[in-house]
Every structure is written in C-alpha cells, then in structure tokens.
Design a protein around this motif. Sequence first.
Motif, PDB file in Angstrom:
ATOM      1  N   ALA A  14       3.330 -33.267  25.423  1.00 30.08           N
ATOM      2  CA  ALA A  14       4.037 -33.982  26.491  1.00 30.08           C
ATOM      3  C   ALA A  14       5.521 -33.619  26.522  1.00 30.08           C
ATOM      4  O   ALA A  14       6.180 -33.854  27.532  1.00 30.08           O
ATOM      5  CB  ALA A  14       3.870 -35.489  26.309  1.00 30.08           C
ATOM      6  N   ASN A  15       6.036 -33.074  25.415  1.00 32.22           N
ATOM      7  CA  ASN A  15       7.452 -32.726  25.288  1.00 32.22           C
ATOM      8  C   ASN A  15       8.333 -33.949  25.552  1.00 32.22           C
ATOM      9  O   ASN A  15       9.334 -33.865  26.245  1.00 32.22           O
ATOM     10  CB  ASN A  15       7.826 -31.562  26.203  1.00 32.22           C
ATOM     11  CG  ASN A  15       9.077 -30.861  25.712  1.00 32.22           C
ATOM     12  OD1 ASN A  15       9.385 -30.890  24.522  1.00 32.22           O
ATOM     13  ND2 ASN A  15       9.798 -30.247  26.626  1.00 32.22           N
ATOM     14  N   LYS A  16       7.931 -35.080  24.999  1.00 29.24           N
ATOM     15  CA  LYS A  16       8.667 -36.335  25.173  1.00 29.24           C
ATOM     16  C   LYS A  16       9.407 -36.651  23.880  1.00 29.24           C
ATOM     17  O   LYS A  16       8.818 -36.668  22.798  1.00 29.24           O
ATOM     18  CB  LYS A  16       7.709 -37.463  25.518  1.00 29.24           C
ATOM     19  CG  LYS A  16       8.412 -38.775  25.754  1.00 29.24           C
ATOM     20  CD  LYS A  16       7.750 -39.571  26.807  1.00 29.24           C
ATOM     21  CE  LYS A  16       8.596 -40.761  27.169  1.00 29.24           C
ATOM     22  NZ  LYS A  16       7.989 -41.560  28.173  1.00 29.24           N
ATOM     23  N   THR A  17      10.694 -36.912  23.993  1.00 27.89           N
ATOM     24  CA  THR A  17      11.536 -37.227  22.845  1.00 27.89           C
ATOM     25  C   THR A  17      11.976 -38.678  22.942  1.00 27.89           C
ATOM     26  O   THR A  17      12.418 -39.124  24.013  1.00 27.89           O
ATOM     27  CB  THR A  17      12.782 -36.320  22.811  1.00 27.89           C
ATOM     28  OG1 THR A  17      12.344 -34.957  22.770  1.00 27.89           O
ATOM     29  CG2 THR A  17      13.643 -36.620  21.615  1.00 27.89           C
ATOM     30  N   ILE A  18      11.826 -39.408  21.834  1.00 26.87           N
ATOM     31  CA  ILE A  18      12.249 -40.809  21.800  1.00 26.87           C
ATOM     32  C   ILE A  18      12.960 -41.083  20.479  1.00 26.87           C
ATOM     33  O   ILE A  18      12.860 -40.314  19.531  1.00 26.87           O
ATOM     34  CB  ILE A  18      11.063 -41.789  21.981  1.00 26.87           C
ATOM     35  CG1 ILE A  18      10.049 -41.634  20.845  1.00 26.87           C
ATOM     36  CG2 ILE A  18      10.396 -41.595  23.326  1.00 26.87           C
ATOM     37  CD1 ILE A  18       8.986 -42.719  20.836  1.00 26.87           C
ATOM     38  N   GLN A  19      13.651 -42.194  20.436  1.00 26.47           N
ATOM     39  CA  GLN A  19      14.278 -42.689  19.214  1.00 26.47           C
ATOM     40  C   GLN A  19      13.449 -43.876  18.741  1.00 26.47           C
ATOM     41  O   GLN A  19      13.228 -44.818  19.494  1.00 26.47           O
ATOM     42  CB  GLN A  19      15.723 -43.136  19.487  1.00 26.47           C
ATOM     43  CG  GLN A  19      16.645 -42.007  19.909  1.00 26.47           C
ATOM     44  CD  GLN A  19      16.978 -41.077  18.760  1.00 26.47           C
ATOM     45  OE1 GLN A  19      17.129 -41.481  17.622  1.00 26.47           O
ATOM     46  NE2 GLN A  19      17.087 -39.788  19.071  1.00 26.47           N
ATOM     47  N   ILE A  20      13.000 -43.836  17.495  1.00 31.00           N
ATOM     48  CA  ILE A  20      12.102 -44.856  16.948  1.00 31.00           C
ATOM     49  C   ILE A  20      12.676 -45.406  15.651  1.00 31.00           C
ATOM     50  O   ILE A  20      13.215 -44.664  14.838  1.00 31.00           O
ATOM     51  CB  ILE A  20      10.695 -44.249  16.688  1.00 31.00           C
ATOM     52  CG1 ILE A  20       9.991 -43.964  17.997  1.00 31.00           C
ATOM     53  CG2 ILE A  20       9.830 -45.130  15.825  1.00 31.00           C
ATOM     54  CD1 ILE A  20       9.631 -45.193  18.810  1.00 31.00           C
ATOM     55  N   THR A  21      12.517 -46.710  15.451  1.00 31.21           N
ATOM     56  CA  THR A  21      12.961 -47.356  14.224  1.00 31.21           C
ATOM     57  C   THR A  21      12.145 -46.866  13.036  1.00 31.21           C
ATOM     58  O   THR A  21      10.919 -46.759  13.114  1.00 31.21           O
ATOM     59  CB  THR A  21      12.812 -48.891  14.349  1.00 31.21           C
ATOM     60  OG1 THR A  21      13.545 -49.321  15.485  1.00 31.21           O
ATOM     61  CG2 THR A  21      13.318 -49.600  13.109  1.00 31.21           C
ATOM     62  N   ARG A  22      12.826 -46.555  11.947  1.00 32.76           N
ATOM     63  CA  ARG A  22      12.145 -46.139  10.709  1.00 32.76           C
ATOM     64  C   ARG A  22      11.127 -47.193  10.311  1.00 32.76           C
ATOM     65  O   ARG A  22      11.365 -48.378  10.448  1.00 32.76           O
ATOM     66  CB  ARG A  22      13.158 -45.964   9.583  1.00 32.76           C
ATOM     67  CG  ARG A  22      14.049 -44.772   9.744  1.00 32.76           C
ATOM     68  CD  ARG A  22      15.119 -44.723   8.658  1.00 32.76           C
ATOM     69  NE  ARG A  22      14.561 -44.565   7.332  1.00 32.76           N
ATOM     70  CZ  ARG A  22      14.314 -43.396   6.753  1.00 32.76           C
ATOM     71  NH1 ARG A  22      14.554 -42.292   7.404  1.00 32.76           N
ATOM     72  NH2 ARG A  22      13.817 -43.338   5.529  1.00 32.76           N
ATOM     73  N   GLY A  23       9.981 -46.736   9.805  1.00 35.64           N
ATOM     74  CA  GLY A  23       8.924 -47.640   9.369  1.00 35.64           C
ATOM     75  C   GLY A  23       7.882 -47.921  10.427  1.00 35.64           C
ATOM     76  O   GLY A  23       6.827 -48.474  10.140  1.00 35.64           O
ATOM     77  N   THR A  24       8.138 -47.524  11.661  1.00 31.99           N
ATOM     78  CA  THR A  24       7.174 -47.693  12.749  1.00 31.99           C
ATOM     79  C   THR A  24       6.032 -46.716  12.540  1.00 31.99           C
ATOM     80  O   THR A  24       6.250 -45.567  12.152  1.00 31.99           O
ATOM     81  CB  THR A  24       7.859 -47.396  14.107  1.00 31.99           C
ATOM     82  OG1 THR A  24       8.980 -48.257  14.258  1.00 31.99           O
ATOM     83  CG2 THR A  24       6.913 -47.571  15.271  1.00 31.99           C
ATOM     84  N   THR A  25       4.795 -47.147  12.783  1.00 30.08           N
ATOM     85  CA  THR A  25       3.680 -46.211  12.664  1.00 30.08           C
ATOM     86  C   THR A  25       3.730 -45.215  13.827  1.00 30.08           C
ATOM     87  O   THR A  25       4.297 -45.509  14.886  1.00 30.08           O
ATOM     88  CB  THR A  25       2.300 -46.906  12.668  1.00 30.08           C
ATOM     89  OG1 THR A  25       2.084 -47.491  13.956  1.00 30.08           O
ATOM     90  CG2 THR A  25       2.181 -47.943  11.561  1.00 30.08           C
ATOM     91  N   VAL A  26       3.112 -44.081  13.624  1.00 32.67           N
ATOM     92  CA  VAL A  26       3.043 -43.081  14.689  1.00 32.67           C
ATOM     93  C   VAL A  26       2.313 -43.668  15.892  1.00 32.67           C
ATOM     94  O   VAL A  26       2.723 -43.458  17.034  1.00 32.67           O
ATOM     95  CB  VAL A  26       2.359 -41.786  14.188  1.00 32.67           C
ATOM     96  CG1 VAL A  26       2.087 -40.830  15.333  1.00 32.67           C
ATOM     97  CG2 VAL A  26       3.208 -41.123  13.107  1.00 32.67           C
TER      98      VAL A  26
END
Length: 123
Positions: A14-26
């Motif tokens: 999808a070539n989608k980039t996001i910012q995710i909080t550490r510890g979040t599951t994939v």
Amino acid sequence: MNPTSKEKIVFLPANKTIQITRGTTVLQAVRQAGLSLPVRCDGRAACLMCKVQVEQPQEGQQDGLSDPGEVERRKLGIDGERALRLGCQARIVGPAVIHLPEDRLKQAIRRQMQQQDDDLSDW
C-alpha cells in the motif's frame, strides 16, 4: 526510549506510512492505518491468518518489532529467522517496513485479469 514515543511504520504494497505508539501490535497498527489484515481469532494467535513479512534491516540494526514470544515461535516454527511474523503478536518497538498479504478479493481479481490477458495473447 520513551514507551509512548511514536515510530515510523511503512506498510507495503500500500506504500502507507504512519506514526505508531511503541508497544502497539502490528494488527492494531494496520487497523489504525485504515488497512486490512485477515484475522479470525480476534488476535489470539489461533488462526495464523495475520502473517506479515517484516523487511530485514541492514546488519547491526533491528527490524522494529518485538522479539517473538513463545506462542508465536511455536506457531510459526521460528528458529532464528524472523522475517515472517504474526501481526496479532508482534509489537512495534522501532521503525519498520512491513509487507502485508494481498487482499483476497484483489488477488482473485488480479488472477482473473491475468488469465484474460493470457487468453487474449493466444490470439
């Protein structure tokens, strides 16, 4: 590093980039990105449908995911190689590039279109 810090995750194809909080599951990260990852067991590592492939970083760097737990190692037969992971079990611990499986409907359509192209090329 701060456990509430954000990490850059790239989802392919999808070539989608996001910012995710550490510890979040994939799996949670995929959903937050507005993408889909098949799952039937509600994230309990029972259905094995949420397999993803994590891009292996350059030597000396981590792949951005937590180490596999006992359940995930047993289910996937992980023995050193970490490229294939369960999205419901792997947690984000750093930047990562994650390859999601192709949506089954899109896969069926792509195959059908390829078959049509092959049939037309026989003319």
